[in-house]
Structures are given as C-alpha cells and as structure tokens.
Design an enzyme around this catalytic site. Structure first.
Site, PDB file in Angstrom:
ATOM      1  N   LYS A   1       0.849  -1.197   0.000  1.00  0.00           N
ATOM      2  CA  LYS A   1       0.000   0.000   0.000  1.00  0.00           C
ATOM      3  C   LYS A   1       0.884   1.246   0.000  1.00  0.00           C
ATOM      4  O   LYS A   1       0.606   2.211  -0.705  1.00  0.00           O
ATOM      5  CB  LYS A   1      -0.950  -0.028   1.219  1.00  0.00           C
ATOM      6  CG  LYS A   1      -2.080  -1.028   1.025  1.00  0.00           C
ATOM      7  CD  LYS A   1      -2.880  -1.305   2.272  1.00  0.00           C
ATOM      8  CE  LYS A   1      -3.837  -2.474   1.976  1.00  0.00           C
ATOM      9  NZ  LYS A   1      -4.574  -2.950   3.142  1.00  0.00           N
TER      10      LYS A   1
ATOM     11  N   GLN B   1      -5.031  -1.954   9.304  1.00  0.00           N
ATOM     12  CA  GLN B   1      -4.799  -3.235   8.644  1.00  0.00           C
ATOM     13  C   GLN B   1      -5.373  -4.374   9.497  1.00  0.00           C
ATOM     14  O   GLN B   1      -5.063  -4.496  10.672  1.00  0.00           O
ATOM     15  CB  GLN B   1      -3.285  -3.440   8.427  1.00  0.00           C
ATOM     16  CG  GLN B   1      -2.936  -4.688   7.655  1.00  0.00           C
ATOM     17  CD  GLN B   1      -3.497  -4.694   6.229  1.00  0.00           C
ATOM     18  OE1 GLN B   1      -3.378  -3.729   5.494  1.00  0.00           O
ATOM     19  NE2 GLN B   1      -4.135  -5.798   5.843  1.00  0.00           N
TER      20      GLN B   1
ATOM     21  N   ASP C   1     -11.491   2.264   3.337  1.00  0.00           N
ATOM     22  CA  ASP C   1     -11.727   0.831   3.149  1.00  0.00           C
ATOM     23  C   ASP C   1     -13.212   0.531   2.911  1.00  0.00           C
ATOM     24  O   ASP C   1     -13.569  -0.570   2.490  1.00  0.00           O
ATOM     25  CB  ASP C   1     -11.266   0.058   4.401  1.00  0.00           C
ATOM     26  CG  ASP C   1      -9.937  -0.652   4.190  1.00  0.00           C
ATOM     27  OD1 ASP C   1      -9.571  -0.878   3.016  1.00  0.00           O
ATOM     28  OD2 ASP C   1      -9.284  -0.994   5.191  1.00  0.00           O
TER      29      ASP C   1
END
Ligand code: NDP
Length: 283
Positions: free
Chosen positions: A52, A96, A119
């Site tokens: 990322k 995460q 997200d």
C-alpha cells in the site's frame, strides 16, 4: 477465444489516472494523505502494508505509517484513530486487519470517521451503498466492477450470481451489481443445488476461499467468470476459487489468479484516498 481480463494492466491504468488527479490537486496546493495503522507483526499484513505504501508513492499520495506493538491497548489504538480523524491533513485512515485477538475489530473500524473510511467498512458507508447513495465502497468489490466495466462487459439485465456473502466481498459486490441493474443472486454454504444456481449466471463471481471450487459444472457456456479467491497452496502457489483450466474453454471472459482481481484492491484504495481529498478540496 475467451477474454483473459488483465487486472495488472487495468489496475495500472487506474493508478495512472489517480496519479494525474493527485498532481492536479497538488497544483492547487492540496496534498493527499493516507494514514495506515498496523498492529503487531503478522507477516502477511506487513506485506500488504508495504504494498500500500509503494502504491501511495507511485500515485504521489503521502503515507503516514503507524506500526504499533501487538500488545497495544484498545484505548491507545482508539485514541490514535480519534487523533487522525481530527487531522485536517489526513484524507484516509486504514487499520490493517486482522488485529490481534484482544482488540475488537468492529469497534476500531467503526471509530474511523465515515468521511475518511477509505476501506468502506464503516456501517455508514455500507448503508450508503445499500441505499444507492454516494460513499466509500470497499476496495475489492469496487475493483471487480472496474474490471467488468473496463472490459466492456455490461451488467444491465444480466443474471449475476455471487458465491460468498462476506461483508468485505460478497455482500458489497452484490449491491454494486444490483446498482448496475444486474439481476443478482447471492449464494453461500447453505445454498441448495449451488451448481444449478451458478449455471444460470451470465456473470459468475466466486468469493469463497476454497481453491479450485468452481469447475465447469458450475459455469454456463459463454459466462463471464470473476475469481476473487486467493488461496496459497502447500506448494506455495496461489490458486483462485475457480478451476481455471477446466473452466476456460467454456467462458467468454475470465480473471486469472494471480493478476486478476488481486491488484485491483490497492488501486481502488488509492482512488478512494484521492476522492476523499477531492471532496475536501470542494468544501
Ligand atoms: P469469507 O470466508 O469471509 O467468506 C466466504 C464465503 O463463502 C461465505 O459467505 C461462505 O458461506 C461461502 N462459502 C464457503 N464455503 C462454501 C461452499 N461450499 N459453498 C458455497 N459457499 C461457500 O471470505 P472472504 O469473502 O473474505 O474472501 C473470499 C475469498 O476472496 C478468499 O479466498 C480471500 O482470500 C479472497 N479475497 C481476495 C481479495 C482480493 O484482493 N482479491 C480481497 C478479499 C478476499 P457462509 O456465509 O454460509 O459461511
């Protein structure tokens, strides 16, 4: 000949588009920033976070990295999320997953401001999606829709079958297909006669987590097959949820594993960050 949908190529196109739009914002003095929080030392998570960061670099997006020890308390983690929610310069916040067992994932992801939830996991964004309103859409299903659209495949009026009903893939994907006027059926482990249901599909999406589960017996002649599965075998090889070789002669289009859906997730994360900053610029 079936169309092999090239996720690497399409994800690169998206990242290039993001990079161009980021530079337009930069010319106006606006930077784009993603904050990534990693708790603990799960090796797979560390790889995802690294990828990322790399994608951010490529797109000209600033990345702030918070690597916290695995015994971090929930209070401390929530405090960091609060702080990032408040920061005007932070456009996207990503925690995460999975988190270490003593941390409540739902509580943590719910704490992220819906306006920075790149997200697309926050209930407000999930609600917006199901109501057909604009909001952040989770990255893997969004990436799948990009693959479908950019390959010239129309969804409208088509029979779409999604195998899998998880909150991160199956359910949001079914909402997106519905938004594009597909006729959508969602299947799961209790679906009766899955083969017969899957065989109705013009667009069949497999998000099951079982290697090579979908064989030609599940596929209608000429269907488009989207394989979301990422399963690492004992031999270290990646396999999808679809038995690619078996299915290939019967499809009109298919995503390979690797190189299909996989690369799209990060590309769409970059797109979500950019769009968050563009909204900020409009305010
Ligand atoms: P989950 O384990 O959360 O969900 C799997 C779904 O498959 C469940 O809804 C389950 O049904 C269903 N299922 C399991 N067994 C069967 C069966 N025998 N018949 C029918 N349905 C079944 O997985 P995810 O959605 O998180 O992920 C799915 C796959 O996609 C995994 O391989 C994962 O690695 C991959 N993935 C890939 C991403 C990418 O970037 N390309 C991102 C995210 C995931 P039930 O609800 O009844 O249990």
């Amino acid at each position: 000949m079936a169309l092999i949908i090239d996720g690497k190529k399409i994800s690169s196109e998206i990242k290039d588009e993001v990079r161009d739009r980021v530079s337009v914002l930069k010319e106006k003095g606006i930077s784009v920033t993603l904050a990534v929080i990693l708790v603990g030392d799960d090796p797979a998570s560390a790889v995802y976070v690294r990828n990322k960061k790399k994608a951010c670099e490529y797109c000209g997006i600033e990345s702030l990295s918070y690597e916290l020890p695995s015994d971090t308390s929930e209070e401390k983690l929530l405090g960091l999320v609060d702080e990032l929610n408040e920061r005007e310069d932070v456009d996207g916040i990503l925690v995460q997953l999975p988190l270490p067992g003593h941390l409540d994932e739902r509580k943590v992801t719910d704490r992220i401001s819906p306006e920075k939830d790149v997200d697309g996991f926050h209930p407000v964004n999930v609600g917006r999606l199901s109501m057909g309103e604009p909001g952040f859409v989770s990255c893997t299903p969004q990436g799948i829709m990009e693959l479908i659209k950019r390959s010239g495949i129309t969804v409208e009026g088509k029979e779409c079958v999604v195998i899998g009903r998880s909150n991160i893939v199956g359910k949001p994907l079914s909402m997106l297909l519905l938004r594009e006027n597909g006729t959508v059926t969602v299947c799961h482990s209790r679906t009766a006669d899955l083969k017969a249901v899957a065989k109705r599909a013009d667009i069949l999406c497999a998000a099951i987590g079982k290697p090579c589960f979908v064989t030609s017996e599940y596929v209608k002649e000429g269907a488009c097959v989207i394989d979301v599965g990422i399963n690492r075998g004992e031999d270290g090889k990646l396999r999808g949820d679809v038995d690619y070789e078996d299915v290939l002669p019967h499809v009109s289009a298919i995503t390979p594993v690797p190189g299909g859906v996989g690369p799209m997730t990060i590309a769409c994360l970059m797109k979500n960050c950019l769009e968050s900053a563009e909204k900020k610029a409009d305010r």
